[in-house]
Scaffold this motif. Structure first.
Motif, PDB file in Angstrom:
ATOM      1  N   THR A  98      63.698  34.899 -84.045  1.00  0.00           N
ATOM      2  CA  THR A  98      64.828  34.527 -83.718  1.00  0.00           C
ATOM      3  C   THR A  98      65.673  34.001 -84.787  1.00  0.00           C
ATOM      4  OG1 THR A  98      64.549  35.078 -81.477  1.00  0.00           O
ATOM      5  CG2 THR A  98      66.941  34.276 -82.098  1.00  0.00           C
ATOM      6  N   LEU A  99      65.013  32.741 -85.760  1.00  0.00           N
ATOM      7  CA  LEU A  99      66.396  32.455 -86.087  1.00  0.00           C
ATOM      8  C   LEU A  99      65.941  32.574 -86.983  1.00  0.00           C
ATOM      9  CD1 LEU A  99      65.261  28.320 -84.673  1.00  0.00           C
ATOM     10  CD2 LEU A  99      67.652  29.366 -84.769  1.00  0.00           C
ATOM     11  N   LEU A 100      64.967  33.337 -87.985  1.00  0.00           N
ATOM     12  CA  LEU A 100      64.794  33.277 -89.665  1.00  0.00           C
ATOM     13  C   LEU A 100      65.270  35.174 -89.253  1.00  0.00           C
ATOM     14  CD1 LEU A 100      60.992  33.663 -89.849  1.00  0.00           C
ATOM     15  CD2 LEU A 100      62.712  32.681 -90.745  1.00  0.00           C
ATOM     16  N   ALA A 101      66.393  35.577 -88.584  1.00  0.00           N
ATOM     17  CA  ALA A 101      67.383  36.384 -88.811  1.00  0.00           C
ATOM     18  C   ALA A 101      68.311  35.858 -88.502  1.00  0.00           C
ATOM     19  CB  ALA A 101      66.997  37.306 -87.022  1.00  0.00           C
ATOM     20  N   GLU A 102      68.547  34.567 -89.155  1.00  0.00           N
ATOM     21  CA  GLU A 102      70.104  34.312 -89.432  1.00  0.00           C
ATOM     22  C   GLU A 102      71.094  34.326 -88.548  1.00  0.00           C
ATOM     23  OE1 GLU A 102      70.694  34.486 -93.444  1.00  0.00           O
ATOM     24  OE2 GLU A 102      68.802  33.312 -94.035  1.00  0.00           O
ATOM     25  N   PRO A 103      70.948  33.917 -87.474  1.00  0.00           N
ATOM     26  CA  PRO A 103      72.329  34.414 -85.709  1.00  0.00           C
ATOM     27  C   PRO A 103      73.022  33.015 -86.138  1.00  0.00           C
ATOM     28  CG  PRO A 103      70.463  33.393 -84.811  1.00  0.00           C
ATOM     29  CD  PRO A 103      69.698  33.481 -86.626  1.00  0.00           C
ATOM     30  N   LYS A 104      74.442  33.760 -85.886  1.00  0.00           N
ATOM     31  CA  LYS A 104      75.530  32.806 -85.956  1.00  0.00           C
ATOM     32  C   LYS A 104      75.737  32.151 -84.439  1.00  0.00           C
ATOM     33  CE  LYS A 104      78.433  34.600 -89.844  1.00  0.00           C
ATOM     34  NZ  LYS A 104      79.315  34.886 -90.213  1.00  0.00           N
ATOM     35  N   ALA A 105      74.925  32.383 -84.190  1.00  0.00           N
ATOM     36  CA  ALA A 105      74.865  32.253 -82.218  1.00  0.00           C
ATOM     37  C   ALA A 105      73.242  31.992 -81.790  1.00  0.00           C
ATOM     38  CB  ALA A 105      76.015  32.183 -81.207  1.00  0.00           C
ATOM     39  N   LEU A 106      73.236  31.722 -80.744  1.00  0.00           N
ATOM     40  CA  LEU A 106      72.027  31.357 -79.668  1.00  0.00           C
ATOM     41  C   LEU A 106      72.329  32.071 -78.756  1.00  0.00           C
ATOM     42  CD1 LEU A 106      68.456  31.611 -79.770  1.00  0.00           C
ATOM     43  CD2 LEU A 106      69.057  28.990 -79.837  1.00  0.00           C
ATOM     44  N   LEU A 107      71.851  32.710 -77.797  1.00  0.00           N
ATOM     45  CA  LEU A 107      71.467  33.420 -76.641  1.00  0.00           C
ATOM     46  C   LEU A 107      70.017  32.796 -75.842  1.00  0.00           C
ATOM     47  CD1 LEU A 107      73.315  36.650 -76.386  1.00  0.00           C
ATOM     48  CD2 LEU A 107      74.487  34.234 -76.724  1.00  0.00           C
ATOM     49  N   LEU A 108      70.579  32.195 -74.693  1.00  0.00           N
ATOM     50  CA  LEU A 108      68.630  31.965 -73.798  1.00  0.00           C
ATOM     51  C   LEU A 108      68.740  32.114 -72.804  1.00  0.00           C
ATOM     52  CD1 LEU A 108      68.834  27.891 -75.241  1.00  0.00           C
ATOM     53  CD2 LEU A 108      68.046  29.769 -76.671  1.00  0.00           C
ATOM     54  N   ASP A 109      68.064  33.331 -71.921  1.00  0.00           N
ATOM     55  CA  ASP A 109      68.167  33.500 -70.868  1.00  0.00           C
ATOM     56  C   ASP A 109      66.863  33.331 -70.211  1.00  0.00           C
ATOM     57  OD1 ASP A 109      68.518  35.371 -68.615  1.00  0.00           O
ATOM     58  OD2 ASP A 109      68.321  37.314 -69.356  1.00  0.00           O
ATOM     59  N   GLU A 110      67.080  32.501 -69.650  1.00  0.00           N
ATOM     60  CA  GLU A 110      66.091  31.406 -69.386  1.00  0.00           C
ATOM     61  C   GLU A 110      64.670  31.345 -69.739  1.00  0.00           C
ATOM     62  OE1 GLU A 110      65.961  31.470 -64.517  1.00  0.00           O
ATOM     63  OE2 GLU A 110      67.124  33.149 -64.897  1.00  0.00           O
ATOM     64  N   PRO A 111      64.956  30.910 -71.435  1.00  0.00           N
ATOM     65  CA  PRO A 111      63.306  31.180 -71.610  1.00  0.00           C
ATOM     66  C   PRO A 111      62.515  30.208 -71.756  1.00  0.00           C
ATOM     67  CG  PRO A 111      65.298  29.984 -73.061  1.00  0.00           C
ATOM     68  CD  PRO A 111      65.819  30.315 -71.599  1.00  0.00           C
ATOM     69  N   PHE A 112      63.311  29.143 -70.691  1.00  0.00           N
ATOM     70  CA  PHE A 112      62.236  28.093 -70.227  1.00  0.00           C
ATOM     71  C   PHE A 112      61.183  28.760 -68.643  1.00  0.00           C
ATOM     72  CE2 PHE A 112      66.121  26.021 -71.768  1.00  0.00           C
ATOM     73  CZ  PHE A 112      65.158  25.561 -73.247  1.00  0.00           C
ATOM     74  N   ALA A 113      62.026  29.749 -68.202  1.00  0.00           N
ATOM     75  CA  ALA A 113      61.250  29.753 -66.461  1.00  0.00           C
ATOM     76  C   ALA A 113      59.611  29.528 -66.223  1.00  0.00           C
ATOM     77  CB  ALA A 113      61.854  30.605 -66.382  1.00  0.00           C
ATOM     78  N   LEU A 160      74.152  29.929 -76.029  1.00  0.00           N
ATOM     79  CA  LEU A 160      74.956  29.555 -74.647  1.00  0.00           C
ATOM     80  C   LEU A 160      73.603  30.835 -73.545  1.00  0.00           C
ATOM     81  CD1 LEU A 160      77.100  30.333 -72.480  1.00  0.00           C
ATOM     82  CD2 LEU A 160      76.930  33.153 -73.822  1.00  0.00           C
ATOM     83  N   LEU A 161      73.031  29.595 -72.737  1.00  0.00           N
ATOM     84  CA  LEU A 161      72.251  29.521 -72.180  1.00  0.00           C
ATOM     85  C   LEU A 161      72.588  29.802 -70.371  1.00  0.00           C
ATOM     86  CD1 LEU A 161      69.119  28.554 -71.043  1.00  0.00           C
ATOM     87  CD2 LEU A 161      70.625  25.907 -70.523  1.00  0.00           C
ATOM     88  N   VAL A 162      71.696  30.876 -69.723  1.00  0.00           N
ATOM     89  CA  VAL A 162      71.233  30.955 -68.263  1.00  0.00           C
ATOM     90  C   VAL A 162      70.450  30.651 -68.262  1.00  0.00           C
ATOM     91  CG1 VAL A 162      72.924  32.766 -69.116  1.00  0.00           C
ATOM     92  CG2 VAL A 162      70.879  33.760 -68.804  1.00  0.00           C
ATOM     93  N   SER A 163      70.675  30.175 -66.488  1.00  0.00           N
ATOM     94  CA  SER A 163      69.610  29.751 -66.088  1.00  0.00           C
ATOM     95  C   SER A 163      69.863  28.683 -64.519  1.00  0.00           C
ATOM     96  CB  SER A 163      69.993  27.968 -66.614  1.00  0.00           C
ATOM     97  OG  SER A 163      68.104  27.283 -65.610  1.00  0.00           O
ATOM     98  N   HIS A 164      68.853  29.302 -64.024  1.00  0.00           N
ATOM     99  CA  HIS A 164      68.866  28.537 -62.040  1.00  0.00           C
ATOM    100  C   HIS A 164      68.787  27.848 -61.584  1.00  0.00           C
ATOM    101  CE1 HIS A 164      65.083  30.197 -62.321  1.00  0.00           C
ATOM    102  NE2 HIS A 164      64.452  29.122 -61.122  1.00  0.00           N
ATOM    103  N   ASP A 165      67.876  26.887 -63.572  1.00  0.00           N
ATOM    104  CA  ASP A 165      67.449  25.795 -62.740  1.00  0.00           C
ATOM    105  C   ASP A 165      68.292  24.318 -63.846  1.00  0.00           C
ATOM    106  OD1 ASP A 165      65.770  23.370 -62.978  1.00  0.00           O
ATOM    107  OD2 ASP A 165      64.341  24.245 -64.208  1.00  0.00           O
ATOM    108  N   ALA A 195      70.311  20.262 -71.573  1.00  0.00           N
ATOM    109  CA  ALA A 195      71.409  21.120 -72.869  1.00  0.00           C
ATOM    110  C   ALA A 195      72.705  20.263 -72.922  1.00  0.00           C
ATOM    111  CB  ALA A 195      71.890  22.692 -71.912  1.00  0.00           C
ATOM    112  N   GLY A 196      73.626  19.732 -71.826  1.00  0.00           N
ATOM    113  CA  GLY A 196      74.217  18.892 -72.027  1.00  0.00           C
ATOM    114  C   GLY A 196      74.979  19.956 -72.098  1.00  0.00           C
ATOM    115  N   GLY A 197      76.597  18.907 -72.574  1.00  0.00           N
ATOM    116  CA  GLY A 197      77.812  20.386 -72.658  1.00  0.00           C
ATOM    117  C   GLY A 197      78.243  20.481 -71.427  1.00  0.00           C
ATOM    118  N   LEU A 198      78.805  21.988 -71.156  1.00  0.00           N
ATOM    119  CA  LEU A 198      79.534  22.086 -69.665  1.00  0.00           C
ATOM    120  C   LEU A 198      78.978  23.103 -69.179  1.00  0.00           C
ATOM    121  CD1 LEU A 198      83.268  22.953 -71.174  1.00  0.00           C
ATOM    122  CD2 LEU A 198      82.790  21.159 -69.869  1.00  0.00           C
TER     123      LEU A 198
END
Length: 224
Positions: free
Chosen positions: A150-165, A191-196, A203-206
């Motif tokens: 994902t990072l090799l594509a050089e995104p300008k922002a990273l979205l995380l759809d429960e990648p740790f679940a 930007l992370l989405v999660s139920h955990d 993550a910290g932040g808001l």
């Protein structure tokens, strides 16, 4: 330049019934934002809309701004948004190196590609694994390769759809740290989405809670 990802006035309907929103928020590099909510609250649907892959039956309103530019109506490949899912989605018919190469521009020379692939393998703590079959990697190794692709594509922002679940507890904690560290090194809004709640704390932040009426942001404590 401090990068910033903004979503403004976002509302999503399922078969004309309200599903999510309205949501207005800004995500600055170094301050991940977590959207917390149970299954069906619309959090993954929001990410699908952001990357341009909203499923049939769903409609969305609102704008996406990245570094001040409106990317809402751009085709997916021009939005410069990287996304990581619960499943690593590595191609089973390609080697680890070929999976990483998939993210690189087609016009890049062979030597340049090889250099980036080897650097990504080293960063993933998997030097010498380029010729391996992804099926032979552990869950944590596959997750790291998925992130590096994902990072090799050089995104300008990273979205995380429960990648740790789907990782066990020990791997989950380690991979969380790996993801947030690599995003911070690249100055990416996350930007992370999660139920955990542990994901939000790491993550910290808001944190925005999607299951308690109108979205309201509150700070999350760092640490797991």
């Amino acid at each position: 330049m401090t990068r910033e990802l903004c979503i403004s006035g976002v509302e999503i309907d399922l078969h004309e019934a309200p599903l999510l929103g309205p949501i207005d928020c800004a995500v600055k590099a170094g301050w991940p934002l977590t959207l917390m909510g149970p299954s069906g609250s619309g959090k993954s649907t929001l990410l699908n809309w952001m990357v341009g892959s909203l499923p049939p039956g769903l409609t969305a309103r609102g704008r996406i701004l990245l570094d001040g530019d409106d990317i809402t109506d751009l085709p997916p490949h021009r939005r410069r948004l990287g996304i990581l899912f619960q499943d690593d989605l590595l191609f089973p018919h390609l080697t680890v190196a070929e999976n990483l190469a998939f993210a690189l521009p087609g016009g890049m020379g062979r030597a340049a590609k090889e250099g980036l692939i080897q650097a990504a393998l080293a960063e993933a703590e998997l030097p010498g694994h380029g010729a391996r079959d992804p099926a032979g990697l552990s869950g944590g190794e596959r997750a790291r390769i998925a992130l590096m692709r994902t990072l090799l594509a050089e995104p300008k922002a990273l979205l995380l759809d429960e990648p740790f679940a789907k990782l066990d507890v020990a791997l989950r904690e380690r991979f969380r740290g790996f993801v947030f560290a690599k995003a911070a090194e690249r100055n990416l809004p996350v930007l992370l989405v999660s139920h955990d709640p542990a994901d939000s704390a790491a993550a910290g932040g808001l944190t925005i809670h999607l299951d308690k009426g109108p979205p309201a942001a509150k700070p999350a404590e760092r640490g797991v």
